[in-house]
Design a protein around this motif. Structure first.
Motif, PDB file in Angstrom:
ATOM      1  N   LEU A   1       0.816  -1.216   0.000  1.00 58.14           N
ATOM      2  CA  LEU A   1       0.000   0.000   0.000  1.00 58.14           C
ATOM      3  C   LEU A   1       0.849   1.265   0.000  1.00 58.14           C
ATOM      4  O   LEU A   1       0.345   2.351  -0.312  1.00 58.14           O
ATOM      5  CB  LEU A   1      -0.933   0.009   1.214  1.00 58.14           C
ATOM      6  CG  LEU A   1      -2.044  -1.055   1.246  1.00 58.14           C
ATOM      7  CD1 LEU A   1      -2.825  -0.970   2.545  1.00 58.14           C
ATOM      8  CD2 LEU A   1      -2.978  -0.890   0.054  1.00 58.14           C
ATOM      9  N   GLN A   2       2.150   1.181   0.314  1.00 55.08           N
ATOM     10  CA  GLN A   2       2.966   2.389   0.433  1.00 55.08           C
ATOM     11  C   GLN A   2       3.186   3.148  -0.880  1.00 55.08           C
ATOM     12  O   GLN A   2       3.255   4.402  -0.787  1.00 55.08           O
ATOM     13  CB  GLN A   2       4.301   2.023   1.089  1.00 55.08           C
ATOM     14  CG  GLN A   2       4.146   1.564   2.537  1.00 55.08           C
ATOM     15  CD  GLN A   2       5.452   1.122   3.163  1.00 55.08           C
ATOM     16  OE1 GLN A   2       6.516   1.172   2.540  1.00 55.08           O
ATOM     17  NE2 GLN A   2       5.390   0.688   4.418  1.00 55.08           N
ATOM     18  N   PRO A   3       3.377   2.694  -2.058  1.00 56.19           N
ATOM     19  CA  PRO A   3       3.589   1.297  -2.448  1.00 56.19           C
ATOM     20  C   PRO A   3       5.090   0.994  -2.559  1.00 56.19           C
ATOM     21  O   PRO A   3       5.863   1.788  -3.071  1.00 56.19           O
ATOM     22  CB  PRO A   3       2.951   1.245  -3.831  1.00 56.19           C
ATOM     23  CG  PRO A   3       3.154   2.624  -4.385  1.00 56.19           C
ATOM     24  CD  PRO A   3       3.196   3.576  -3.222  1.00 56.19           C
ATOM     25  N   ASP A   4       5.466  -0.199  -2.081  1.00 55.82           N
ATOM     26  CA  ASP A   4       6.848  -0.655  -2.157  1.00 55.82           C
ATOM     27  C   ASP A   4       6.842  -2.161  -2.418  1.00 55.82           C
ATOM     28  O   ASP A   4       7.137  -2.960  -1.527  1.00 55.82           O
ATOM     29  CB  ASP A   4       7.576  -0.337  -0.856  1.00 55.82           C
ATOM     30  CG  ASP A   4       9.064  -0.665  -0.914  1.00 55.82           C
ATOM     31  OD1 ASP A   4       9.541  -1.037  -2.011  1.00 55.82           O
ATOM     32  OD2 ASP A   4       9.742  -0.572   0.125  1.00 55.82           O
ATOM     33  N   PRO A   5       6.488  -2.571  -3.661  1.00 47.26           N
ATOM     34  CA  PRO A   5       6.366  -4.004  -3.953  1.00 47.26           C
ATOM     35  C   PRO A   5       7.664  -4.766  -3.796  1.00 47.26           C
ATOM     36  O   PRO A   5       7.659  -5.965  -3.512  1.00 47.26           O
ATOM     37  CB  PRO A   5       5.874  -4.031  -5.405  1.00 47.26           C
ATOM     38  CG  PRO A   5       6.271  -2.703  -5.978  1.00 47.26           C
ATOM     39  CD  PRO A   5       6.198  -1.741  -4.841  1.00 47.26           C
ATOM     40  N   GLY A   6       8.814  -4.102  -3.964  1.00 45.55           N
ATOM     41  CA  GLY A   6      10.092  -4.787  -3.811  1.00 45.55           C
ATOM     42  C   GLY A   6      10.293  -5.300  -2.397  1.00 45.55           C
ATOM     43  O   GLY A   6      10.652  -6.463  -2.183  1.00 45.55           O
ATOM     44  N   SER A   7      10.053  -4.423  -1.401  1.00 42.60           N
ATOM     45  CA  SER A   7      10.187  -4.854  -0.011  1.00 42.60           C
ATOM     46  C   SER A   7       9.139  -5.896   0.348  1.00 42.60           C
ATOM     47  O   SER A   7       9.407  -6.805   1.145  1.00 42.60           O
ATOM     48  CB  SER A   7      10.070  -3.641   0.924  1.00 42.60           C
ATOM     49  OG  SER A   7      11.153  -2.757   0.737  1.00 42.60           O
ATOM     50  N   ALA A   8       7.949  -5.765  -0.223  1.00 41.76           N
ATOM     51  CA  ALA A   8       6.889  -6.742   0.053  1.00 41.76           C
ATOM     52  C   ALA A   8       7.268  -8.127  -0.457  1.00 41.76           C
ATOM     53  O   ALA A   8       6.958  -9.146   0.175  1.00 41.76           O
ATOM     54  CB  ALA A   8       5.580  -6.281  -0.572  1.00 41.76           C
ATOM     55  N   LEU A   9       7.953  -8.177  -1.612  1.00 41.22           N
ATOM     56  CA  LEU A   9       8.359  -9.460  -2.190  1.00 41.22           C
ATOM     57  C   LEU A   9       9.259 -10.245  -1.239  1.00 41.22           C
ATOM     58  O   LEU A   9       9.201 -11.482  -1.203  1.00 41.22           O
ATOM     59  CB  LEU A   9       9.087  -9.214  -3.513  1.00 41.22           C
ATOM     60  CG  LEU A   9       9.707 -10.433  -4.198  1.00 41.22           C
ATOM     61  CD1 LEU A   9       8.614 -11.397  -4.660  1.00 41.22           C
ATOM     62  CD2 LEU A   9      10.575 -10.009  -5.379  1.00 41.22           C
ATOM     63  N   VAL A  10      10.067  -9.543  -0.456  1.00 43.96           N
ATOM     64  CA  VAL A  10      11.018 -10.207   0.447  1.00 43.96           C
ATOM     65  C   VAL A  10      10.294 -11.116   1.433  1.00 43.96           C
ATOM     66  O   VAL A  10      10.830 -12.154   1.844  1.00 43.96           O
ATOM     67  CB  VAL A  10      11.857  -9.151   1.187  1.00 43.96           C
ATOM     68  CG1 VAL A  10      12.772  -9.802   2.217  1.00 43.96           C
ATOM     69  CG2 VAL A  10      12.692  -8.345   0.192  1.00 43.96           C
ATOM     70  N   PHE A  11       9.071 -10.764   1.808  1.00 47.21           N
ATOM     71  CA  PHE A  11       8.357 -11.546   2.823  1.00 47.21           C
ATOM     72  C   PHE A  11       7.972 -12.941   2.319  1.00 47.21           C
ATOM     73  O   PHE A  11       7.678 -13.817   3.131  1.00 47.21           O
ATOM     74  CB  PHE A  11       7.115 -10.782   3.290  1.00 47.21           C
ATOM     75  CG  PHE A  11       7.444  -9.634   4.198  1.00 47.21           C
ATOM     76  CD1 PHE A  11       7.308  -9.754   5.573  1.00 47.21           C
ATOM     77  CD2 PHE A  11       7.914  -8.433   3.690  1.00 47.21           C
ATOM     78  CE1 PHE A  11       7.630  -8.710   6.421  1.00 47.21           C
ATOM     79  CE2 PHE A  11       8.237  -7.375   4.519  1.00 47.21           C
ATOM     80  CZ  PHE A  11       8.105  -7.512   5.887  1.00 47.21           C
ATOM     81  N   SER A  12       7.981 -13.141   1.014  1.00 44.60           N
ATOM     82  CA  SER A  12       7.717 -14.488   0.498  1.00 44.60           C
ATOM     83  C   SER A  12       8.830 -15.457   0.881  1.00 44.60           C
ATOM     84  O   SER A  12       8.656 -16.677   0.793  1.00 44.60           O
ATOM     85  CB  SER A  12       7.557 -14.447  -1.026  1.00 44.60           C
ATOM     86  OG  SER A  12       8.774 -14.046  -1.653  1.00 44.60           O
ATOM     87  N   SER A  13       9.972 -14.938   1.341  1.00 39.20           N
ATOM     88  CA  SER A  13      11.084 -15.803   1.758  1.00 39.20           C
ATOM     89  C   SER A  13      10.709 -16.667   2.956  1.00 39.20           C
ATOM     90  O   SER A  13      11.363 -17.680   3.222  1.00 39.20           O
ATOM     91  CB  SER A  13      12.313 -14.960   2.108  1.00 39.20           C
ATOM     92  OG  SER A  13      12.064 -14.133   3.230  1.00 39.20           O
ATOM     93  N   PHE A  14       9.648 -16.282   3.694  1.00 37.78           N
ATOM     94  CA  PHE A  14       9.250 -17.073   4.852  1.00 37.78           C
ATOM     95  C   PHE A  14       8.657 -18.422   4.458  1.00 37.78           C
ATOM     96  O   PHE A  14       8.452 -19.282   5.316  1.00 37.78           O
ATOM     97  CB  PHE A  14       8.278 -16.285   5.722  1.00 37.78           C
ATOM     98  CG  PHE A  14       8.934 -15.140   6.450  1.00 37.78           C
ATOM     99  CD1 PHE A  14       9.786 -15.386   7.513  1.00 37.78           C
ATOM    100  CD2 PHE A  14       8.744 -13.834   6.045  1.00 37.78           C
ATOM    101  CE1 PHE A  14      10.419 -14.350   8.177  1.00 37.78           C
ATOM    102  CE2 PHE A  14       9.366 -12.793   6.695  1.00 37.78           C
ATOM    103  CZ  PHE A  14      10.205 -13.037   7.767  1.00 37.78           C
ATOM    104  N   LEU A  15       8.409 -18.618   3.174  1.00 38.93           N
ATOM    105  CA  LEU A  15       8.024 -19.953   2.707  1.00 38.93           C
ATOM    106  C   LEU A  15       9.154 -20.955   2.950  1.00 38.93           C
ATOM    107  O   LEU A  15       8.898 -22.144   3.166  1.00 38.93           O
ATOM    108  CB  LEU A  15       7.664 -19.903   1.219  1.00 38.93           C
ATOM    109  CG  LEU A  15       6.325 -19.255   0.870  1.00 38.93           C
ATOM    110  CD1 LEU A  15       6.206 -19.073  -0.640  1.00 38.93           C
ATOM    111  CD2 LEU A  15       5.163 -20.090   1.400  1.00 38.93           C
ATOM    112  N   LEU A  16      10.399 -20.472   2.883  1.00 37.90           N
ATOM    113  CA  LEU A  16      11.549 -21.340   3.168  1.00 37.90           C
ATOM    114  C   LEU A  16      11.491 -21.861   4.603  1.00 37.90           C
ATOM    115  O   LEU A  16      11.738 -23.048   4.858  1.00 37.90           O
ATOM    116  CB  LEU A  16      12.858 -20.568   2.945  1.00 37.90           C
ATOM    117  CG  LEU A  16      14.152 -21.280   3.370  1.00 37.90           C
ATOM    118  CD1 LEU A  16      14.390 -22.511   2.504  1.00 37.90           C
ATOM    119  CD2 LEU A  16      15.341 -20.327   3.284  1.00 37.90           C
ATOM    120  N   VAL A  17      11.142 -20.984   5.541  1.00 35.50           N
ATOM    121  CA  VAL A  17      11.025 -21.383   6.937  1.00 35.50           C
ATOM    122  C   VAL A  17       9.907 -22.407   7.102  1.00 35.50           C
ATOM    123  O   VAL A  17      10.058 -23.424   7.785  1.00 35.50           O
ATOM    124  CB  VAL A  17      10.745 -20.158   7.827  1.00 35.50           C
ATOM    125  CG1 VAL A  17      10.840 -20.526   9.297  1.00 35.50           C
ATOM    126  CG2 VAL A  17      11.689 -19.017   7.488  1.00 35.50           C
TER     127      VAL A  17
END
Length: 471
Positions: free
Chosen positions: A164-180
């Protein structure tokens, strides 16, 4: 005698060495990038007002935070306070949407006394703790739909606020939690399903949904032929011949009749497998077909009807660079490639790079810091930086695997995933392999909130690691 918190026998020195090598390298490159062609004409006080000076101040703040975590804060604080810290970072993401400072068309920063702070960086740390706390609950297993949805929600909430900020690049990083989640029991099939969805989304931008539906039908018919119990080679040959004929007819402009024929063959093949009671193959193929076409259609519609022109151009610069304006959306990538190529094998020296000294590469102190490294130190310098990151990720993975507590292990893999995504995307976009979405290179790029956040993540991890024998 040293207290347990400072016990050298349990401190992972290699991680600390790698951290300092990367951070000091980043400070040197920021100094080189900002340095005027004729050199600085500032005293030491004036240097504090430069980008290098501000990054140095943030480095000192980060080191102070490191010592504070190790000397003053007990490890139990991070376990007990995981959810409150996470809630606090989510609150900051809400507040920045209202009171934040807008920079580069994104309301992502708080500004105070000439310094800016980006709460999305701290949210990565907070989400690491929350995911670790959630996954360490004995009742939560990643093979249950409810547990999976709750785990995804933990990182999807901050990601949505950042979008919403918008900052899609930083938002993409959170998909890394799929690794966890995968490390803690997320079924492999779901991970494959996620990768398939991402692939169909990208292909949906490049091709019309009807073309993708035909290609997906051909692929599924071919795959299903391998599960026939008798005369398998005939089925495989028939599927290959069908695909060849369909491709030829499509090249001749025959569209919908070919698609209808492929669908009929798919239904016939699925019916045969159902008669053989091979329901799993039919179910997986059916879901893949429906979901793949749905995702491709959604991607195509979103790209053509929802995204603004500059957003479309940025994606086209990544996926379809042919015909794009070299002084428009392609400019950053072209200049980045030229700067890296100009470095040759050993580089032009820290202050000798023409592309770096005369600002040919935009944002080279932040998003494109790797280009400055490439021009200054050439292939050898770029290779060294990549190896430092690989060694760091390898070391953090070892630390993760030797933990006895699920909380510490899950937290460690959260840190690994975040750094991995940052490195892959940042270096990839300087080479045109990833879209230019604007995320920093950890420890190297200018950005105080980024440096502080990554320092805190590493410091907390080493704190937990020193107490790994305590159960």
């Amino acid at each position: 005698m040293l207290p347990n918190a400072l016990s050298r026998t349990k401190t992972d020195r290699l991680t600390i060495i790698l951290y300092f090598l990367l951070v000091i390298g980043g400070l040197l490159m920021i100094h080189a990038v900002e340095r005027p062609p004729d050199g600085y004409e500032l005293d030491y006080a004036g240097m504090l007002g430069t980008l290098f000076g501000k990054q140095l101040v943030w480095f000192l703040i980060s080191i102070a935070a490191w010592f504070g975590i190790n000397l003053l804060i007990d490890r139990s604080v991070w376990v007990i306070g995981a959810y409150p810290i996470y809630a606090g970072t989510v609150l900051l993401l809400l507040l920045v949407l209202i009171f934040g400072k807008e920079i580069n068309n994104a309301r992502s920063w708080f500004s105070l006394f000439g310094f800016t702070f980006q709460p999305s960086e701290l949210a990565k740390f907070g989400t690491c703790l929350a995911m670790a706390a959630y996954l360490s609950q004995w009742s939560e297993k990643m093979d249950r739909p409810g547990s999976i949805l709750n785990g995804v929600a933990l990182w999807a909430i901050p990601a949505a606020l950042i979008i919403l900020q918008p900052d899609p690049g930083s938002a993409l990083v959170f998909s890394s939690f799929l690794l966890v989640m995968y490390r803690e029991g997320l079924p492999r099939l779901l991970l494959i399903f996620g990768g398939f969805s991402a692939l169909m989304f990208i292909l949906g931008i490049l091709q019309p949904p009807a073309i993708l539906a035909g290609g997906l039908l051909m692929l599924l018919i071919f795959i299903m032929s391998f599960f026939v119990p008798r005369k398998q080679w005939l089925w495989i040959g028939g599927a290959a011949a069908t695909a060849a004929a369909a491709i030829f007819l499509l090249s001749q402009g025959v569209g919908w009749p070919v698609l209808a024929g492929l669908l009929a063959i798919f239904i016939a093949s699925a019916s045969y497998h159902l008669l053989r009671k091979n329901r799993t193959v039919v179910t997986v193929a059916g879901i893949a077909l429906v979901w793949g076409v749905l995702i491709a259609t959604l991607a195509n519609f979103t790209f053509n009807n929802v995204l603004m022109e500059h957003q479309q151009n940025r994606i086209n610069a990544w996926l379809r660079p042919e015909g794009m304006n070299e002084r428009g959306e392609l400019y950053n990538v072209i200049q980045a490639k030229l700067a890296i190529a100009a470095g040759g094998l050993t580089g032009k020296g820290r202050y000798g790079g023409t592309m770096t000294r005369y600002d040919y590469v935009p944002e080279q102190e932040t998003d494109f810091i790797f280009t400055a490294i490439g021009e200054a130190y050439g292939f050898m310098g770029s290779f060294t930086v990549i190896m430092l990151f690989l060694f760091l990720l390898w070391r953090l993975s070892i630390i993760a695997e030797r933990q006895k507590l699920t909380f510490a292990r899950a937290y460690a893999y959260g840190v690994v995933g975040i750094i991995l995504i940052h490195v892959l995307v940042n270096i990839g976009m300087t080479m045109g392999l990833m879209p230019v979405i604007g995320i920093p290179l950890p420890f190297l790029s200018k950005g105080g909130s980024s440096l502080l956040s990554f320092t805190i993540m590493i410091a907390v991890l080493l704190k937990l690691d020193r107490h790994r024998e305590t159960v």
